[in-house]
Each structure stands twice: as C-alpha cells, then as structure tokens.
Design a protein around this motif. Sequence first.
Motif, PDB file in Angstrom:
ATOM      1  N   HIS A   1       0.813  -1.212   0.000  1.00 46.28           N
ATOM      2  CA  HIS A   1       0.000   0.000   0.000  1.00 46.28           C
ATOM      3  C   HIS A   1       0.850   1.268   0.000  1.00 46.28           C
ATOM      4  O   HIS A   1       0.548   2.238  -0.710  1.00 46.28           O
ATOM      5  N   GLU A   2       1.933   1.289   0.756  1.00 42.21           N
ATOM      6  CA  GLU A   2       2.733   2.512   0.856  1.00 42.21           C
ATOM      7  C   GLU A   2       3.414   2.881  -0.457  1.00 42.21           C
ATOM      8  O   GLU A   2       3.781   4.042  -0.670  1.00 42.21           O
TER       9      GLU A   2
ATOM     10  N   LEU B   1       4.356  13.900  -6.921  1.00 44.45           N
ATOM     11  CA  LEU B   1       3.432  12.918  -7.487  1.00 44.45           C
ATOM     12  C   LEU B   1       2.122  12.928  -6.708  1.00 44.45           C
ATOM     13  O   LEU B   1       2.126  12.944  -5.479  1.00 44.45           O
ATOM     14  N   PRO B   2       0.988  12.898  -7.413  1.00 43.25           N
ATOM     15  CA  PRO B   2      -0.293  12.791  -6.708  1.00 43.25           C
ATOM     16  C   PRO B   2      -0.504  11.375  -6.196  1.00 43.25           C
ATOM     17  O   PRO B   2       0.117  10.423  -6.680  1.00 43.25           O
ATOM     18  N   SER B   3      -1.370  11.235  -5.213  1.00 40.87           N
ATOM     19  CA  SER B   3      -1.719   9.899  -4.721  1.00 40.87           C
ATOM     20  C   SER B   3      -2.582   9.203  -5.769  1.00 40.87           C
ATOM     21  O   SER B   3      -3.555   9.771  -6.260  1.00 40.87           O
TER      22      SER B   3
ATOM     23  N   PHE C   1      -5.189   0.334  -8.048  1.00 41.05           N
ATOM     24  CA  PHE C   1      -4.479   1.605  -7.958  1.00 41.05           C
ATOM     25  C   PHE C   1      -4.349   2.173  -9.369  1.00 41.05           C
ATOM     26  O   PHE C   1      -3.751   1.543 -10.250  1.00 41.05           O
ATOM     27  N   GLY C   2      -4.904   3.371  -9.588  1.00 45.73           N
ATOM     28  CA  GLY C   2      -4.812   4.014 -10.891  1.00 45.73           C
ATOM     29  C   GLY C   2      -3.524   4.811 -11.009  1.00 45.73           C
ATOM     30  O   GLY C   2      -3.315   5.775 -10.283  1.00 45.73           O
TER      31      GLY C   2
ATOM     32  N   ILE D   1      11.056   5.608  -6.009  1.00 48.99           N
ATOM     33  CA  ILE D   1      10.169   4.510  -5.644  1.00 48.99           C
ATOM     34  C   ILE D   1      10.915   3.194  -5.612  1.00 48.99           C
ATOM     35  O   ILE D   1      10.643   2.317  -4.807  1.00 48.99           O
ATOM     36  N   SER D   2      11.893   3.040  -6.487  1.00 52.98           N
ATOM     37  CA  SER D   2      12.578   1.760  -6.601  1.00 52.98           C
ATOM     38  C   SER D   2      13.412   1.421  -5.379  1.00 52.98           C
ATOM     39  O   SER D   2      13.843   0.298  -5.207  1.00 52.98           O
ATOM     40  N   THR D   3      13.621   2.403  -4.495  1.00 50.82           N
ATOM     41  CA  THR D   3      14.426   2.151  -3.298  1.00 50.82           C
ATOM     42  C   THR D   3      13.597   2.041  -2.030  1.00 50.82           C
ATOM     43  O   THR D   3      14.143   1.887  -0.953  1.00 50.82           O
ATOM     44  N   ILE D   4      12.254   2.110  -2.148  1.00 48.85           N
ATOM     45  CA  ILE D   4      11.417   2.033  -0.954  1.00 48.85           C
ATOM     46  C   ILE D   4      11.610   0.692  -0.275  1.00 48.85           C
ATOM     47  O   ILE D   4      11.561  -0.362  -0.898  1.00 48.85           O
ATOM     48  N   GLY D   5      11.830   0.724   1.018  1.00 48.09           N
ATOM     49  CA  GLY D   5      11.858  -0.503   1.802  1.00 48.09           C
ATOM     50  C   GLY D   5      13.097  -1.357   1.590  1.00 48.09           C
ATOM     51  O   GLY D   5      13.126  -2.515   2.000  1.00 48.09           O
ATOM     52  N   ARG D   6      14.128  -0.841   0.935  1.00 49.15           N
ATOM     53  CA  ARG D   6      15.306  -1.674   0.662  1.00 49.15           C
ATOM     54  C   ARG D   6      16.400  -1.502   1.710  1.00 49.15           C
ATOM     55  O   ARG D   6      17.473  -2.060   1.558  1.00 49.15           O
TER      56      ARG D   6
END
Length: 354
Positions: free
Chosen positions: A97-98, A106-108, A129-130, A348-353
């Motif tokens: 979700h995050e 960036l918009p949600s 998710f659109g 985004i590609s580094t989220i949670g890494r």
Amino acid sequence: MWTAACEALTIPADQTFRSVWALRSVLPAWAGDRIEAAPAEPSYVADDGFPAELSVNWSGTRPELRLLFDCGLVSPVSPGYARSGAVAANPRLGQIHEIFTARPGLPSPPLWHSVAWRPPARVVHKTYFGLYAWPLSQRYAAVSEAMRRLGMTAAWDDARRRVESAVGPREIEFFAVDLADEAAARVKIYYRNHGADIGELNRIASVARHHDAERALAAYRSLTGDRTAAGEAALSCLAFRSGVDGAAECATYLRLANLASCDGEAVDRTAALMRSEGVDPERFRVLANALAPRSLKDSQGLLALVSYRAAGRPGDITTYFRPPVYGRSVPAPSPVDLAWHDRDDDPISTIGRS
C-alpha cells in the motif's frame, strides 16, 4: 443498478437483500450524497465522471455480478470499507500500500474497489491503484517494487520482456490485487493500448501461459464487427498467480462504445460471441434492457466495455455497464509519450530496501 441487475439475473430476493446490505457496508461516504447536475469531482471510472461501474462475468453455471467504485472523491473512504476484514487485514495490500501513496511531485493514485459476487458464494473484494497520472518511469518503478515485495519479480520480468519484444513499450494504467489469501488470488497489471489492432492485442495476450490465440482472435473479430482495428484505448490485463513463473492469463478489453454505432449493435455483437462460446445470451439481453434508460437502438455507451479471456474456461466474457448519469463526457487523462527511459535514481525503486 445492483438490485435491477439482481432481478434481471433472477437472483432470489433473500440473497439479493443480503448482497445489498454487504455492498452498502463498504461503499464510500459519497454513496449517500445527492447526485447533482454535474459531478463535484469527476471520477475516471465512467466517461461522464460518475464514480461506479457495474459488470457481469458470464463464465460458469451462474453469472458473477460486480460493482467497481471510486473510494475517494470529495468524501472520505467509508468506515465500513476501512474496517473491512478483506481490506484492512489483507497481507498483500499491507505489503504494497505505501508504494502507491502520494510523494513529492506525485499525486496519490486513485484507489478503486470492486465487490464481486457469484451467488450463492461469498463476496470477493478487489483493489485497484490508478497510475495514469504518474510519469511512465514512476509507474514501472512502483509496479516492479510491488511485484518484488509479493515475490513475483521473475514472473513480472518475464512478462514485461515478452510483451515489449512482441509489441514494444506499453503504458501501465492500473495495478490491482485480489483481496484473498487463497492460492488462486491474482495480482493484475493493466496495459492501455493506443492505436492497436486486434493482432497486436492477441500477441500481448499470447504472453500468458494459458491463452488460445485462435479462439481469442475470433472473439475479438466478433466484437469489432470483423474490423482489424481494436478501437480507442483497448486494455490488456495480465494476471499473475503465486507459483507461476510468468503471466498466468490475460483478459483483453474492447470499448464497444467506440466500436459499435449504438448499444443495440454492441449488445447484438456480444450476444453472438456468447452464443458461440456456449452461453445463452438471454439473461444478458434482459440485463441490458433493464439498465438502459431508453431503447438500446437509441442509446450509446451503456455497454461500455466487453472483455474476453481465452484461458480454458468457455464463455469467459465480462460485460461492463455505465448507465448515463450526467449526460456528457468529462476529459480523460491524456495519452502519454511512450518515448521514455527507466531512471536508476527513481525514488520509488528504493522504498523498503534498507
């Protein structure tokens, strides 16, 4: 819309009553708002900005009734939706979700939810998710990270490589998950196709492990009236399942509102396809007439989309209805430039890494 569909599909009254109660419990707060002359905040669900769409899948012995709705708009998500065990406690949704939330610049992404019911079975929930308002590199980075967290990186890499080898870069429009723990629960990635023909759509669908290309091409021709052009912005939905090392199956969506001169013609073409697939189209015709505000020959856009999936189940056809509410279209997201490149520095590609 829901109760009219239940009546047209001859669903027993007691089952209809329980399904209406279940649906009301998860609808967003806007469901109780008065419908004005124009949408206060247009939704992308329907062309005229109305935030809901009703559909029916015709495979199996009983049709499956669905309602897709926008969770946001000017009102907050309903308490019932937020408390829903299928939503709040779903491990898959919690994992990703995050990734699909607002971040600087960036918009949600719009959050849509679907309630699907094949009576007398239980209701099934799905979340979408659109991604259509994000740059393409951000969409691909978010999808890749979500598939990594879900343990489906190899399957996604294989499907993406094969699609781009067959037809070139595609525009990702939606990322969706079935909110269920069963092994059959799917993760779905939707491509929007600009200026495609039915042969191109068939090459995309052929990436899936389960796809009958000959049957699919015949089905597409039935829906397009034997034209090769696929019409405006056809969709390809690749579905991924745990334990499958690529896309398991693909559904192709054609916009009958664009391909047929009126709803009567759209219904006739769809009924012919259903009959060729061994499905009696009588209930479908009854449903279309029940939802139509006037004669099907005098209406356009009620039967907005028809999807077809050639994955071994006969009659795997879904019809999507958008009854006119506001009477005029609102602008849809503009087509994007596909001359893009991935960026290694995408946040985004580094989220949670870590």
